[in-house]
Design an enzyme around this catalytic site. Structure first.
Site, PDB file in Angstrom:
ATOM      1  N   PHE A 118       0.528  -1.336   0.153  1.00 26.08           N
ATOM      2  CA  PHE A 118       0.128  -0.007  -0.087  1.00 26.08           C
ATOM      3  C   PHE A 118       0.864   1.254   0.216  1.00 26.08           C
ATOM      4  O   PHE A 118       0.186   2.199   0.310  1.00 26.08           O
ATOM      5  CB  PHE A 118      -0.930   0.129   1.089  1.00 26.08           C
ATOM      6  N   GLU A 178      -5.071   3.036  -6.848  1.00 22.05           N
ATOM      7  CA  GLU A 178      -5.186   4.371  -5.723  1.00 22.05           C
ATOM      8  C   GLU A 178      -6.589   5.232  -5.948  1.00 22.05           C
ATOM      9  O   GLU A 178      -7.018   5.528  -4.718  1.00 22.05           O
ATOM     10  CB  GLU A 178      -4.023   5.473  -5.931  1.00 22.05           C
ATOM     11  N   PHE A 206      -1.154   8.797  -2.037  1.00 20.26           N
ATOM     12  CA  PHE A 206       0.166   9.610  -2.056  1.00 20.26           C
ATOM     13  C   PHE A 206       0.013  11.293  -2.110  1.00 20.26           C
ATOM     14  O   PHE A 206       0.723  11.800  -2.855  1.00 20.26           O
ATOM     15  CB  PHE A 206       0.748   9.207  -3.343  1.00 20.26           C
ATOM     16  N   ARG A 244       1.779  16.016  -4.781  1.00 16.64           N
ATOM     17  CA  ARG A 244       0.610  15.389  -5.221  1.00 16.64           C
ATOM     18  C   ARG A 244      -0.807  16.068  -4.713  1.00 16.64           C
ATOM     19  O   ARG A 244      -1.805  16.016  -4.916  1.00 16.64           O
ATOM     20  CB  ARG A 244       0.452  14.002  -5.084  1.00 16.64           C
ATOM     21  N   THR A 280       4.434  11.805 -10.646  1.00 11.77           N
ATOM     22  CA  THR A 280       4.730  13.101 -10.854  1.00 11.77           C
ATOM     23  C   THR A 280       6.234  13.713 -11.082  1.00 11.77           C
ATOM     24  O   THR A 280       6.302  14.706 -11.619  1.00 11.77           O
ATOM     25  CB  THR A 280       4.131  13.992  -9.791  1.00 11.77           C
ATOM     26  N   ALA A 306       2.174   4.637  -7.468  1.00 10.88           N
ATOM     27  CA  ALA A 306       1.447   5.463  -8.106  1.00 10.88           C
ATOM     28  C   ALA A 306       0.387   4.875  -9.105  1.00 10.88           C
ATOM     29  O   ALA A 306       0.159   5.330 -10.393  1.00 10.88           O
ATOM     30  CB  ALA A 306       2.470   6.241  -9.158  1.00 10.88           C
ATOM     31  N   GLU A 340       7.359   1.223  -0.425  1.00 12.79           N
ATOM     32  CA  GLU A 340       8.090   1.882  -1.581  1.00 12.79           C
ATOM     33  C   GLU A 340       9.523   2.196  -0.915  1.00 12.79           C
ATOM     34  O   GLU A 340      10.421   2.023  -1.705  1.00 12.79           O
ATOM     35  CB  GLU A 340       7.166   2.946  -2.195  1.00 12.79           C
TER      36      GLU A 340
END
Lengths: 473, 759
Positions: free
Chosen positions: B222, B707, B338, B304, B434, B503, B226
């Protein structure tokens, strides 16, 4: 503590000396390298480690689910332990098959636990309902699916088994034929009988340092200590019982929450508790946790303790030589301080029901409604006639260092007519009796307010005709 | 189809890091971490731990051969603390022993003395004291300050948003195995194998080619794996390097909860200007992001937030400022959405309050301001192929909003203290990293001589079904049975320089790369096919369900024969292909550009029921119209929506992180941090797939799914607020998420008067 154990793990008979203070999960994963059963929380709060425990009861093997991460290995003696590997066959079982069909797995870490819980439901019930199946899954946490696909799987499997087996009544043979269980389950009864004969022949009780009931608190709170200690089991002390004796209800200390909940006596005298006790822990925990354990753990918020307080229960304490009685309301001397010596254990809990027309209501609010520890809980026991309170006892948890019987409030209410004004007045007394503190379960302000609301709820639930609900809430 | 792993999952046969059979002699590590949130280390004495029987080594920052630096975007994070600690749970030393139990017991013997320094846990306090991760960033369009006077209503308020624990069921963990020639193989539960590889190389002072990272699957992530899987993997590598033995480290639950970061809590101010018709003329927001002690991914997450400050709405004048504040909490990190969810929650709060003030339904403001093609986002991107209005309008009609509202009114008028409330939540979520450079992927496809296919990509399978989607697109490209296609582990020696699987982009980027690689092989197969059948034009060759057609007519060739014959004629049946998302760019100097390949749209309608006597609530129903594009796999996508919604509802309802003022996490176990269980999910959940939506950026016209659905959960918060309002007017109530039963009850009733409060 090394001790001899004989039991069946899946289809394998296990005999030998093991560290019985350790957990069943570590035996399964580390000793037997069966990695389908997962470790997630080590406090029985997620169900990823769920396995089945089968034991002989009146000549039949009765299965229940337990959270193996906090289940003492000592308790497996003479029993059948079933892990996910123990139900796997060449073909998927109907439960596994429907999980696949509905895509009810994502990361898969929780999946074996869900499969075991739902399988347990299928093999221990007859007229399947989705509500009951969901109750069987209440102790299993999934972080990925949002449960919707899991519920669809359960619905499908129930339907498919009903269709395939319209007669109802899940005998073992049918379950094997339907591929819910593998063939080897046929012989488990005989194997357990043989094992238990062997165990009976060689029993020698060793001295212990820690007595364990269900272990559901001890293995969470003092894991490192317990696994290194010699443990004894309360289930070896006597067979668990609940019985009527004159106007007394007597309950053995080693009775589990689930045995209590499902007993005919509790259903008869306190029908509301059937539903309300679902708010207490989860099924696998209720299957292990004992009433005496709940009492001696002395959590200010213990659900069973709060119920027993309102019933004005008494305890029989025994040190093996002498017995004495103490009222539960006098048992707590301060935060986690008990009127109990090191050697004493609670052998029996009893209370009287000699009050004519009576009702009992249990209220609990926690952050999450199910499988959570209460912010505040409360029980009201009330004997009444024609709107007049003959006797009232209200207990409350989470509002003091100990589980509390609201003595002044209870006394005030006894003899009064039920009505809003009396309740409002009682609530002022309530506030003078409690001393909640702010912690992770809520602020002091919240707990004060919540207890008032729960006491209002007692009256609204039990006497909706006698109070003005609109004004009271 | 199902997630590739489903059958293994249901049999308990899927392996995770803690399940692997270990090499003989594998040692086990435990982490010694800080017990205070801020201070100088005055003395650290590990000698008693070293003396502990079974302990092989205790490593500190001094034992690191390379650079003690694991920061990703900003270099501000050590692997093991040097002279200062900045949060409770910060790793200081690593104990390596014969068993994990011994390592943990020995940990108790380490002696440490701190000089304590002031602790900050509130982002606004950090801001006031100048403790920032980076300079504030502002996105703007138009001029809000010129417009306030033209608005019929201008509202300002403050919003508090809680964090969220990932609670991936598999805790963080890794195993490092020394390889010949001084290399290291790391098996890690990470979304970012390349981050593990890069940082391990840096810590060990080795070239990256000496580090191999292999990932089979994750037991949930989730976003929590990362950036934050790296440290533990690198610790095992450091220990294995030092001791020349394999080393395993798997965090226990309480360690994971204590040491790892979570979704960022935000505090925000908003100002909204609307006219009486409900048109939003101007919107200004300032976000104080609680980043924790080090940067981690906070600046990207904050960016974001700024990209999603206006959610699905076109507002002509926007000013959104983000401030990443350094506090003494574990570094907060990526988590599904995010930063987007926090941005959207603030604008929804603003709209909710404005509608109350104007005495018009919230959905009127929502509907009137939805974006449409031709509009421009305030960060410069032109809006194309917008499905915002379609999703919203279909939700209103398909789920019969007015009838539902009538039923709720009836219910509320006939119940004293159980009240229902409803809320809508449109979602518009941008797809692409992004940070534009991350939008690249490669894939390696082998066709074996028996016709079976092996695919390697950078995608990490963590339950989201990306492996199955990749299987699907490869099988579709070749037109062969999906059972012929196997997706391999994610391995840095097969696929280099991977972007994290994050993402929502895993299936897009890696799926597109896998399609390109498959097409490369397909072209060679077709070129050879014409030789086999004595024809000339490869363009007329087509494979349909494993049979070879020429010019629409069946030939005698099958897939297996064609594969074998192509191999026999010395033609490569392997391809490594590369994909980079086209058309995207973003200029961070002016905060303008076109950073997203596309957007995902949808609208949710949520009804909840509040027991105003006890403060408890239930989610009655969630009804959604969602834009999947053309779903590659409807079962997987439906699971992502349902799971995302429940996780989103959890974030705003029962999932409450509690810290004391010393920075200690009090909700530090599953008994004190509650995620939704089977009872607490919506009684009814219906997901409609928006029809006729295409997307040229997704494989086979699909859209990303991970997401966007999470943010539908925001409607749960407002539906509860609205239900409460039916019991007692709650306008002016503090906007504070999550809306726990405690907050519900305290906002519904007067506080109890007691002697102590009277004083």
């Amino acid at each position: 503590m090394q001790e001899k154990l004989h039991f069946v793990l899946n289809n394998e008979e296990i005999s030998g000396e093991f560290n019985v203070s350790s957990t069943l999960l570590s035996f399964i994963r580390e000793t037997k390298k069966l990695t389908g059963t997962k470790l997630v929380c080590r406090e029985g709060d997620c169900g990823a480690c769920t396995v089945l425990v089968g034991e002989l009861n009146n000549g039949e093997v009765k299965y229940k689910t337990v959270t193996s991460c906090i289940y003492p290995l000592a308790k497996v003696n003479g029993k059948h332990i079933v892990t996910i590997e123990g139900i796997n066959g060449v073909e998927l079982t109907p439960v596994q098959n429907e999980f696949v069909n509905e895509g009810a797995t994502q990361c898969g870490f929780c999946t074996p636990g869900f499969i075991m819980s739902l399988t347990w439901y299928l093999i221990t019930h007859t007229n399947y309902t989705i509500e009951e199946a969901i109750n069987a899954l209440g102790g299993n946490i999934c972080r990925c699916t949002g449960y919707a696909s899991i519920i669809r799987s359960a619905e499908n499997v129930i339907k498919s088994l009903k269709d395939g087996n319209s007669n109802g009544g899940e005998t073992l043979r049918k379950l094997i034929k339907l591929n819910v269980l593998p063939e080897y389950f046929t012989d488990i009864k005989i194997r357990l009988q043989q094992i238990n004969e062997k165990i009976a022949a060689e029993t020698d009780s060793k001295p212990y340092q820690i007595l364990v009931g269900g272990g559901t608190d001890l293995y969470v709170q003092r894991f490192d200590k317990v696994v290194k200690s010699n443990i004894g089991l309360t289930e070896h002390l006597s067979k668990a019982y609940i019985r009527e004796d004159g106007n007394l209800i007597k309950i053995s200390g080693n009775m589990t929450f689930e045995q209590f909940k499902e007993s005919g006596i509790i259903k008869k005298y306190f029908p509301r508790l059937q539903q309300q006790l679902n708010l207490v822990a989860s099924l696998p925990i209720r299957n292990s946790a004992t009433i005496s354990g709940n009492i001696v753990n002395a959590s200010p918020i213990g659900d069973l303790t709060i119920i027993l307080l309102a019933l004005d229960a008494s305890l029989i304490l025994s040190d093996g030589k002498n017995e004495r009685k103490v009222k539960l309301k006098d048992f707590y001397k301060g935060y986690k301080l008990l009127d109990k010596s090191e050697d004493e254990i609670i052998t029996e809990i009893f209370f009287s029901l000699d009050f004519g027309n009576h009702n009992l209501n249990f209220e609990k609010v926690s952050k999450r409604t199910y499988l959570d520890i209460a912010s505040v809980n409360s029980t009201m026991f009330i004997a009444h006639s024609e709107g007049k309170i003959n006797l009232c006892r209200i207990s409350a948890g989470g509002v003091a260092p100990v589980p509390l019987l609201l003595k002044n409030t209870s006394e005030f209410l006894s003899g009064k007519e039920i009505g809003n004004a009396v309740i409002e007045e009682a609530l002022e007394i309530v506030q003078s009796e409690i001393s909640p503190i702010s912690d992770v379960r809520g602020s002091e302000e919240y707990k004060r307010l919540l207890l008032n609301q729960l006491i209002k709820a007692h009256f609204i639930e039990l006497f909706p005709q006698s109070v003005n609900i609109a004004e009271l809430v | 189809m199902n997630n590739t792993d489903t059958i293994k999952h249901v049999k308990g046969e899927s392996l995770f890091v803690d399940d692997f059979t270990l090499h003989e002699g594998t040692l086990h590590a435990a982490v010694f971490d800080s017990t205070i949130a801020h201070g100088k280390i005055k003395r650290l004495d590990v000698s008693k731990a070293l003396d502990f029987s079974g302990v092989r080594a205790v490593l500190t920052s001094k034992d690191i051969p390379g650079e003690n630096q694991i920061g990703n975007i900003i270099s501000d994070e050590t692997l093991l603390a040097e002279d200062e600690v900045r949060f409770i749970g910060e790793p200081i030393a690593l104990i390596i022993a014969d068993t994990a139990e011994i390592a943990r017991s020995a940990r108790e013997k380490i002696e440490i003395e701190f000089e304590e320094l002031p602790v900050i846990i509130n982002p606004r306090e950090a801001y006031e004291k100048g403790n920032l991760i980076a300079a504030p960033v502002t996105f703007s369009m138009g001029d809000v300050d010129k417009v306030w006077d033209e608005c019929d209503l201008v509202l300002e308020d403050k919003v508090e948003i809680g964090g969220q624990e990932h609670l991936y069921l598999e805790t963080q963990g890794a195993i490092a195995i020394p390889t010949e020639g001084g290399g290291m193989k790391i098996v890690s539960s990470t979304q970012s194998p390349t981050a593990v590889q890069r940082v391990a190389a840096r810590i060990l002072n080795l070239p990256m080619h000496k580090i191999e990272v292999d990932v089979l699957r994750l037991g949930g992530a989730f976003g929590g794996k990362e950036d934050q899987a790296t440290a533990w993997a690198v610790m095992t590598a450091l220990a294995a390097y030092k001791l020349g033995k394999p080393v395993k480290l798997v965090l226990q639950r309480e360690e994971d909860l204590r040491m790892t970061g979570k979704r960022h809590p935000y505090s925000a101010d908003f100002k909204i200007g609307v006219n009486t018709e409900g048109k939003i003329l101007a919107y200004e927001a300032t976000y104080y992001q609680n980043a924790g002690a080090v940067a981690d991914l906070s600046t990207a997450i904050l960016e974001r937030t700024l990209f999603h400050a206006t959610n699905s709405y076109y507002i002509p004048n926007v000013k959104a400022t983000g401030i990443s504040c350094r506090t003494n909490l574990p570094p907060n990190t990526a988590f599904r959405g995010f930063g987007g969810p926090q941005g959207m929650f603030v604008i929804e709060s603003a709209i909710h309050n404005a509608a109350r003030k104007l005495n018009i339904p919230v959905y009127e403001i929502q509907r009137k301001n939805l974006i449409k093609d031709g509009d421009k986002f305030y960060y410069g991107q032109q809006i194309k192929n917008s499905n915002a209005q379609r999703c919203f309008n279909e939700a209103v009609t398909e789920f019969n909003l007015s009838q539902t509202e009538d039923e709720i009114r009836k219910f509320n008028s006939s119940n004293h203290y159980v009240k229902k409330g409803i809320a809508l939540m449109p979602v518009c979520f941008g797809i692409s990293f992004t940070s534009s450079f991350l939008n690249q992927a490669s894939a390696l496809v082998h066709v074996y001589t028996d016709g079976s296919v092996s695919v390697s990509t950078a995608a990490i399978e963590m339950g989201q079904g990306v492996n199955q989607k990749i299987r699907n697109v490869v099988a579709n490209t070749f037109s062969i049975n999906v059972s012929r296609v196997k997706v391999e582990t994610t391995n840095t020696t097969r696929i280099a320089n991977t972007s994290p699987t994050a993402a929502s982009s895993g299936a897009d980027l890696n799926g597109n790369a896998a399609v390109i690689a498959s097409k490369n092989i397909l072209e060679r197969l077709k070129a050879h096919a014409v030789k086999e059948i004595g024809e000339s034009n490869p363009d007329l060759v087509e494979i349909k369900n494993e049979k070879i057609f020429y010019d629409g007519k069946p030939t005698k060739l099958t897939w297996e024969e064609l594969v074998w014959k192509t191999y026999f004629n010395r033609i490569s049946l392997s391809s490594h292909a590369y994909y980079a998302t086209p058309d995207i760019y973003f200029d961070r100097k002016i905060n303008q550009g076109s950073p997203f390949a596309y957007h995902v749209y949808g609208t949710a309608i949520i009804v909840s029921k509040v027991d105003c006597l006890r403060g408890r609530y239930e989610i009655e129903s969630v009804n959604v119209v969602h834009d999947f594009g053309e779903s590659i796999d409807t079962k997987i996508d439906l699971g992502q929506v349902e799971g995302g919604i429940v996780q989103g509802i959890g974030w705003l309802t029962v999932e409450e992180l509690v810290q004391n003022k010393e920075g200690k996490l009090l909700s530090n176990s599953l008994s004190t941090y509650k995620v939704p269980d089977i009872y607490s999910i919506p009684k009814e959940m219906k997901i409609l797939f928006l029809k006729d939506s295409k997307n040229k950026y997704g494989p086979f016209n699909s859209k990303a799914i991970g997401e966007p659905p999470f943010m539908y959960g925001i409607a749960a918060y407002f539906s509860i607020i609205n239900a409460m309002n039916e019991f007692r007017d709650n306008s002016g109530m503090e906007i504070s998420a999550p809306i726990t039963p405690e907050k519900v009850l305290l906002n519904l009733h007067q506080p109890v008067k007691t002697e102590s409060t009277a004083r």
